[in-house]
Design a protein around this motif. Structure first.
Motif, mmCIF file in Angstrom:
data_model
loop_
_atom_site.group_PDB
_atom_site.id
_atom_site.type_symbol
_atom_site.label_atom_id
_atom_site.label_comp_id
_atom_site.label_asym_id
_atom_site.label_seq_id
_atom_site.Cartn_x
_atom_site.Cartn_y
_atom_site.Cartn_z
ATOM 1 N N ARG A 44 -34.652 -8.833 9.119
ATOM 2 C CA ARG A 44 -33.791 -9.900 8.596
ATOM 3 C C ARG A 44 -32.585 -9.356 7.839
ATOM 4 N N ASN A 45 -32.432 -8.036 7.831
ATOM 5 C CA ASN A 45 -31.305 -7.407 7.131
ATOM 6 C C ASN A 45 -30.133 -7.215 8.082
ATOM 7 N N LEU A 46 -28.963 -7.684 7.659
ATOM 8 C CA LEU A 46 -27.734 -7.538 8.429
ATOM 9 C C LEU A 46 -26.755 -6.690 7.626
ATOM 10 N N GLN A 47 -26.083 -5.771 8.315
ATOM 11 C CA GLN A 47 -25.077 -4.938 7.665
ATOM 12 C C GLN A 47 -23.886 -4.781 8.592
ATOM 13 N N VAL A 48 -22.705 -4.702 7.993
ATOM 14 C CA VAL A 48 -21.467 -4.488 8.739
ATOM 15 C C VAL A 48 -20.789 -3.247 8.174
ATOM 16 N N PHE A 49 -20.395 -2.330 9.066
ATOM 17 C CA PHE A 49 -19.750 -1.082 8.660
ATOM 18 C C PHE A 49 -18.408 -0.922 9.363
ATOM 19 N N ASN A 50 -17.422 -0.433 8.613
ATOM 20 C CA ASN A 50 -16.145 -0.027 9.185
ATOM 21 C C ASN A 50 -16.288 1.448 9.527
ATOM 22 N N LEU A 51 -16.266 1.783 10.802
ATOM 23 C CA LEU A 51 -16.505 3.160 11.225
ATOM 24 C C LEU A 51 -15.331 4.082 10.921
ATOM 25 N N GLU A 52 -14.116 3.552 10.936
ATOM 26 C CA GLU A 52 -12.952 4.385 10.628
ATOM 27 C C GLU A 52 -12.921 4.755 9.148
ATOM 28 N N MET A 53 -13.256 3.811 8.295
ATOM 29 C CA MET A 53 -13.254 4.075 6.854
ATOM 30 C C MET A 53 -14.590 4.654 6.370
ATOM 31 N N LYS A 54 -15.592 4.671 7.256
ATOM 32 C CA LYS A 54 -16.935 5.143 6.917
ATOM 33 C C LYS A 54 -17.460 4.433 5.678
ATOM 34 N N ALA A 55 -17.360 3.096 5.711
ATOM 35 C CA ALA A 55 -17.745 2.297 4.546
ATOM 36 C C ALA A 55 -18.481 1.034 4.984
ATOM 37 N N LYS A 56 -19.451 0.626 4.143
ATOM 38 C CA LYS A 56 -20.123 -0.647 4.386
ATOM 39 C C LYS A 56 -19.180 -1.763 3.967
ATOM 40 N N ASP A 78 -34.449 -16.442 7.520
ATOM 41 C CA ASP A 78 -35.101 -16.674 8.817
ATOM 42 C C ASP A 78 -34.704 -15.566 9.780
ATOM 43 N N ASP A 79 -35.519 -15.362 10.810
ATOM 44 C CA ASP A 79 -35.198 -14.372 11.832
ATOM 45 C C ASP A 79 -33.974 -14.814 12.628
ATOM 46 N N VAL A 80 -33.110 -13.865 12.921
ATOM 47 C CA VAL A 80 -31.937 -14.133 13.756
ATOM 48 C C VAL A 80 -32.357 -13.901 15.204
ATOM 49 N N GLN A 81 -32.271 -14.959 16.016
ATOM 50 C CA GLN A 81 -32.681 -14.877 17.412
ATOM 51 C C GLN A 81 -31.538 -14.446 18.319
ATOM 52 N N PHE A 82 -30.323 -14.776 17.920
ATOM 53 C CA PHE A 82 -29.140 -14.423 18.717
ATOM 54 C C PHE A 82 -27.971 -14.286 17.763
ATOM 55 N N TRP A 83 -27.066 -13.346 18.061
ATOM 56 C CA TRP A 83 -25.859 -13.209 17.256
ATOM 57 C C TRP A 83 -24.762 -12.598 18.098
ATOM 58 N N ARG A 84 -23.540 -12.903 17.730
ATOM 59 C CA ARG A 84 -22.395 -12.305 18.411
ATOM 60 C C ARG A 84 -21.139 -12.529 17.587
ATOM 61 N N TRP A 85 -20.158 -11.657 17.809
ATOM 62 C CA TRP A 85 -18.854 -11.840 17.183
ATOM 63 C C TRP A 85 -18.175 -13.025 17.856
ATOM 64 N N ILE A 86 -17.643 -13.965 17.075
ATOM 65 C CA ILE A 86 -16.906 -15.087 17.651
ATOM 66 C C ILE A 86 -15.405 -14.948 17.396
ATOM 67 N N THR A 87 -15.047 -14.128 16.411
ATOM 68 C CA THR A 87 -13.658 -13.729 16.157
ATOM 69 C C THR A 87 -13.746 -12.300 15.614
ATOM 70 N N PRO A 88 -12.631 -11.613 15.435
ATOM 71 C CA PRO A 88 -12.701 -10.280 14.833
ATOM 72 C C PRO A 88 -13.198 -10.287 13.377
ATOM 73 N N PHE A 89 -13.325 -11.471 12.773
ATOM 74 C CA PHE A 89 -13.729 -11.567 11.371
ATOM 75 C C PHE A 89 -14.992 -12.384 11.138
ATOM 76 N N ASP A 90 -15.572 -12.969 12.201
ATOM 77 C CA ASP A 90 -16.711 -13.865 12.040
ATOM 78 C C ASP A 90 -17.808 -13.574 13.058
ATOM 79 N N ILE A 91 -19.045 -13.645 12.559
ATOM 80 C CA ILE A 91 -20.223 -13.473 13.399
ATOM 81 C C ILE A 91 -20.996 -14.789 13.406
ATOM 82 N N ALA A 92 -21.389 -15.245 14.593
ATOM 83 C CA ALA A 92 -22.251 -16.424 14.713
ATOM 84 C C ALA A 92 -23.695 -15.938 14.725
ATOM 85 N N LEU A 93 -24.546 -16.626 13.976
ATOM 86 C CA LEU A 93 -25.958 -16.285 13.862
ATOM 87 C C LEU A 93 -26.787 -17.500 14.257
#
Length: 151
Positions: free
Chosen positions: A86-98, A106-121
């Motif tokens: 149930r843990n979600l994390q987002v990392f910027n790989l270029e900046m090497k930062a969380k 609740d358990d996330v059954q499906f997720w995806r990026w819907i914009t470059p700034f938003d994730i649907a869960l």
């Protein structure tokens, strides 16, 4: 119009040529959120890692030792979202930062990026949006219809 196909397929890359074992190439381990990146969760023996293939330059394949149930790359930027239980994390790989993290109730059954700034869960009962900007937690958008429970 008889022989003309509406779309054409072309092999772009062979993932095993990048060192990705064919046993790690499946719907359960590979995500393609856009035409920029392929994200593969690899497991070799006890070693687990995420491999990110930059489709603009496949020589820039990046491996990151991490244990996750799911990993999705941002459709525009070198930002990865990881889910472990149930843990979600987002990392910027270029900046090497969380960038952001949260623990879902609740358990996330499906997720995806819907914009470059938003994730649907999608959980068993709700659909939420989570912005990677600011400090907000995922925000419920609506309840899932009861007929969709268990799907």
């Amino acid at each position: 119009m008889g022989d003309q196909l509406p779309i054409t397929f072309q092999e772009y890359i062979k993932l095993p040529e990048l060192g990705i074992d064919v046993s790690n190439i499946s719907f359960n381990t590979l995500t393609l959120q856009s035409d920029k990146f392929i994200c593969i969760r690899e497991k070799t023996g006890a070693k687990e890692q995420v491999c990110i293939v930059d489709l603009e330059d496949t020589s820039k394949t990046f491996r990151w030792p991490i244990t996750a149930d799911s990993a999705i790359m941002n459709p525009e930027n070198k930002i990865i979202a990881l889910k472990a239980g149930r843990n979600l994390q987002v990392f910027n790989l270029e900046m090497k930062a969380k960038v952001k993290s949260c623990t879902m109730t609740d358990d996330v059954q499906f997720w995806r990026w819907i914009t470059p700034f938003d994730i649907a869960l999608v959980t068993e009962t709700s659909v939420l949006h989570w912005s990677i900007e600011g400090t907000s937690s995922p925000v419920k958008q609506f309840d899932r219809h009861a007929n969709l429970n268990g799907t």
